[in-house]
Every structure is written in C-alpha cells, then in structure tokens.
Motif scaffolding. Sequence first.
Motif, PDB file in Angstrom:
ATOM      1  N   ALA A  91     -54.660  28.035  -6.965  1.00 17.93           N
ATOM      2  CA  ALA A  91     -53.265  27.324  -7.361  1.00 17.93           C
ATOM      3  C   ALA A  91     -52.587  28.279  -8.030  1.00 17.93           C
ATOM      4  O   ALA A  91     -51.172  28.419  -8.131  1.00 17.93           O
ATOM      5  N   TYR A  92     -53.088  29.113  -8.709  1.00 16.88           N
ATOM      6  CA  TYR A  92     -52.380  30.516  -9.734  1.00 16.88           C
ATOM      7  C   TYR A  92     -51.894  31.601  -8.991  1.00 16.88           C
ATOM      8  O   TYR A  92     -51.032  32.419  -9.265  1.00 16.88           O
ATOM      9  N   PHE A  93     -52.956  31.889  -7.989  1.00 16.72           N
ATOM     10  CA  PHE A  93     -52.722  33.299  -7.155  1.00 16.72           C
ATOM     11  C   PHE A  93     -52.899  33.237  -5.622  1.00 16.72           C
ATOM     12  O   PHE A  93     -52.396  34.173  -4.941  1.00 16.72           O
ATOM     13  N   PHE A 142     -59.784  29.993 -18.020  1.00 17.32           N
ATOM     14  CA  PHE A 142     -58.388  30.996 -18.079  1.00 17.32           C
ATOM     15  C   PHE A 142     -57.929  31.056 -16.620  1.00 17.32           C
ATOM     16  O   PHE A 142     -58.083  32.201 -15.769  1.00 17.32           O
ATOM     17  N   PRO A 143     -57.368  29.992 -15.978  1.00 20.69           N
ATOM     18  CA  PRO A 143     -57.070  29.974 -14.503  1.00 20.69           C
ATOM     19  C   PRO A 143     -55.983  31.050 -14.067  1.00 20.69           C
ATOM     20  O   PRO A 143     -55.868  31.568 -13.097  1.00 20.69           O
ATOM     21  N   GLU A 144     -54.958  31.517 -15.147  1.00 18.07           N
ATOM     22  CA  GLU A 144     -54.002  32.123 -14.999  1.00 18.07           C
ATOM     23  C   GLU A 144     -54.337  33.879 -15.230  1.00 18.07           C
ATOM     24  O   GLU A 144     -53.676  34.780 -15.080  1.00 18.07           O
ATOM     25  N   ALA A 202     -60.695  20.517 -16.570  1.00 17.94           N
ATOM     26  CA  ALA A 202     -60.266  21.919 -16.152  1.00 17.94           C
ATOM     27  C   ALA A 202     -59.216  21.777 -15.181  1.00 17.94           C
ATOM     28  O   ALA A 202     -58.075  22.560 -15.288  1.00 17.94           O
ATOM     29  N   ARG A 203     -59.175  21.065 -14.101  1.00 20.24           N
ATOM     30  CA  ARG A 203     -58.383  20.805 -13.000  1.00 20.24           C
ATOM     31  C   ARG A 203     -56.901  20.358 -13.702  1.00 20.24           C
ATOM     32  O   ARG A 203     -56.073  20.536 -13.177  1.00 20.24           O
ATOM     33  N   GLN A 204     -57.000  19.421 -14.724  1.00 17.68           N
ATOM     34  CA  GLN A 204     -55.807  18.953 -15.383  1.00 17.68           C
ATOM     35  C   GLN A 204     -55.116  20.291 -16.459  1.00 17.68           C
ATOM     36  O   GLN A 204     -54.200  19.963 -16.986  1.00 17.68           O
ATOM     37  N   GLY A 205     -55.689  21.137 -16.287  1.00 13.34           N
ATOM     38  CA  GLY A 205     -55.386  22.271 -17.342  1.00 13.34           C
ATOM     39  C   GLY A 205     -55.701  21.989 -18.761  1.00 13.34           C
ATOM     40  O   GLY A 205     -55.092  22.573 -19.797  1.00 13.34           O
ATOM     41  N   ARG A 206     -56.686  20.938 -19.135  1.00 11.50           N
ATOM     42  CA  ARG A 206     -57.055  20.646 -20.427  1.00 11.50           C
ATOM     43  C   ARG A 206     -57.933  21.710 -20.848  1.00 11.50           C
ATOM     44  O   ARG A 206     -58.826  22.109 -20.109  1.00 11.50           O
TER      45      ARG A 206
END
Length: 382
Positions: free
Chosen positions: A64-66, A285-287, A28-32
């Motif tokens: 990281a996103y917000f 859905f990090p973003e 998840a941290r790697q965006g996978r």
Amino acid sequence: MGPSGIVQDVHQMKKPTWRHVEIALARARQGRNLSRREITLLLTLSEGDQIEAVFKAARDLRRAYFGERVFLYGFLYFSTYCRNDCTFCSFRSSNKKCQRYRKKEPEIVEAACELAASGVHLIDLTMGEDPEYCSNNAIGLNKLVRLVESVNGATGLPLMVSPGVVPDDVLIALASVGTTWYACYQETHQRALFSRLRPGQSYDARLGKKVLARRLGLLIEEGLLSGVGESCGDVADSISVMEALKADQVRVMSFVPQEGTPMEGWAPPDRLRELLTIAVMRLVFPEKLIPASLDVDGLSGLKRRLDAGANVVSSLVPPDRGLVGVSRNSLDIENSRRTAASVLPVLQECGLMVGDSADYAAWIESRKKAVKQDGFREGVPC
Ligand code: SF4
C-alpha cells in the motif's frame, strides 16, 4: 548460555487467540496505533497460521505504501578498528581473533563507485570507532568528513554514515558535506541490557546523537539486535522509542555469536523472532524503510525477510576488495552473492522489483520535508 526473555514472555502471556490477532491486524490495516500489549502479543506468536497472517498484513501494508518497489543499499565497512569493547561484536577492541583493516580513501572511493555502477540506491559508509579517526583530535575526524565528501562527489548517491558516537561538530560537518543518513544503533532500549552489551558506553550519549542528527535535518536509522537477552516487552519498548525518535529507517538483525567475544557461546537465536519483529515494525511503521540484511544469513535468508515485510536489501558488499560484513564477516561476499545482480531473482520470486533511483530520491525528499515540518519534540521516552 543465552537466556532469552522471549521464553519468559511466552509463558507469562495468555496464549493469543485468533480474535486477538485479528483485532490487532485490523487496527494496523486501518492505520491505528497498536498498543504495547498488542505489539508484545504479536511478537510472541508461535502458531504457523497466525504468524503467516501477520506476515501477510505486513506485505499488504508495504504494498500500500511502496507498491512492489524495493531499494538496494551498498555497504562499505572501511575500518574494522574500534576503541569500544561491545560484548556482542567481533570487532571489539580486545578481540585478537577478528580480521582488522583500515582502507585508504582511494580504495573506498573506488569501491563506492563500483557499488554505484551496480545500481544501488545508497552507499552506507561504516566504521568501528577507529582511534585513528575518533581519538586523533580534529585530524582524524576531519579525515572522516573529507572521505564522506569524496564519496559523495564521486558517486552522487545518497550516503548513510555509520561512524559511531562522534562529537557534535563532526555531525554538523557531516551534514554540511551532503550526508543524508546517520545510523547509530542502540541495539536495545533496555538500559541494563545496553550496559551489558556496550560496557562503558553511555546510553544517553548514543541516543542523543540521533536526536541531534535529526535536528540537523539528517534522516536517521535506529536498530535492534534480536536474541541478546531481550524480552518481547523490551522489543515493544524499543519500537516505542523508535517512534518517539521518528526514525526514518528501522532495522532488526539476529545476533550471531562471534568467536573471541564474551558472547561466543550463546545459542544462536531463532530467526522467527527477527522475522516477526520485521513484520510488526511494518505494521507500526508502514511508511518507513525496513531492511532485510544480507549480513545474517546471506542470500539464502533474503526471501523470508522480504516476505516478512522488509523493503530494503542492505549489506550488499563488492567482492574482491577484502571488505567484510558485520555479523557474518565473509558470508556470500567473495562468491559475489551479495551484489545487486545476485538479489534480482529473489526479488522476482517475491513479486518485487528494484525501485528507480528517482523513487528513492522522492522518498528521501518527502521524509526530509516531514523532518522540517515536524521539528523534533523534546523528550524521548526511554
Ligand atoms: S559494535 Fe561498533 S562500537 Fe561496538 S565494538 Fe563493534 S564496531 Fe565497536
């Protein structure tokens, strides 16, 4: 009553090891993408240190996103009449024990202006499928569109409209008068469970309205109820449908048993399931925007939802106007604990701050751009 599929999941799955958790969190941290199995595994965790590791990863991704920014949503439930008979809902048509009202347009506009002045980023206009609006042919639905137009003109804020399943031309009209968001929660994406929760309603019609809303350029919110008989695998499937829908905001709320309904005697679910779902949604859905609703546990439940990775405080309700929430109708409203001012100390405690309205506007614009670029792929898996 209130059998939970979660217990079943826990027994069916092998006990997750640290290695399993670490691998999923690293991905998840790697965006996978997380697999269905990994999502289910994270949702079934019961060891305190593993759960805290999931919450921490969720907070790190939110940052990281917000950054530290959180957005505030005002909530106006302007009519509690409804033609439907959902088994979990206090406002089901057959419930004689709930508080019903239908606010008039000037009162709604005034309450919306009060919320806007308090610093919220968005006004959520919600109603039951009130027959006066929904079964009154064009007259009622036209009244809804005019109401949205008035609130939009008076506040200048982005609006979320949650009117239930409305005809296509009404969605088109709502989009044309400045609506930003359409919210219409499925609550579960397990069809048999949907039929038990929303008897007589069409799963496909409800989902299809969100597909149409997105085609119209509206942002969409999809939502789940936690503790209504779903399994962790069902929640993983819901997350997959949310992904396919490209929902811009995703929410989960714990079920609160309602007096006078068939589910009145259900055991209230363990809040940990809601918190883990918030965290896992943040990993997937990090973003996206993920609300911490004040509607379930009021102000006292806010910190743990933010600590699980939420980045919107929703269900802020102005006091002294006879307005209610959805699941905890009156909790913290008349004592002004569901106001923008009341949540500030909690945000501070969590190391968070209220985002600028410019930040929120920029986020919306970026999502709308993405909606335009994406278009919408046919075929939502469900
Ligand atoms: S959940 Fe919505 S549609 Fe169902 S009874 Fe309640 S207000 Fe009506």
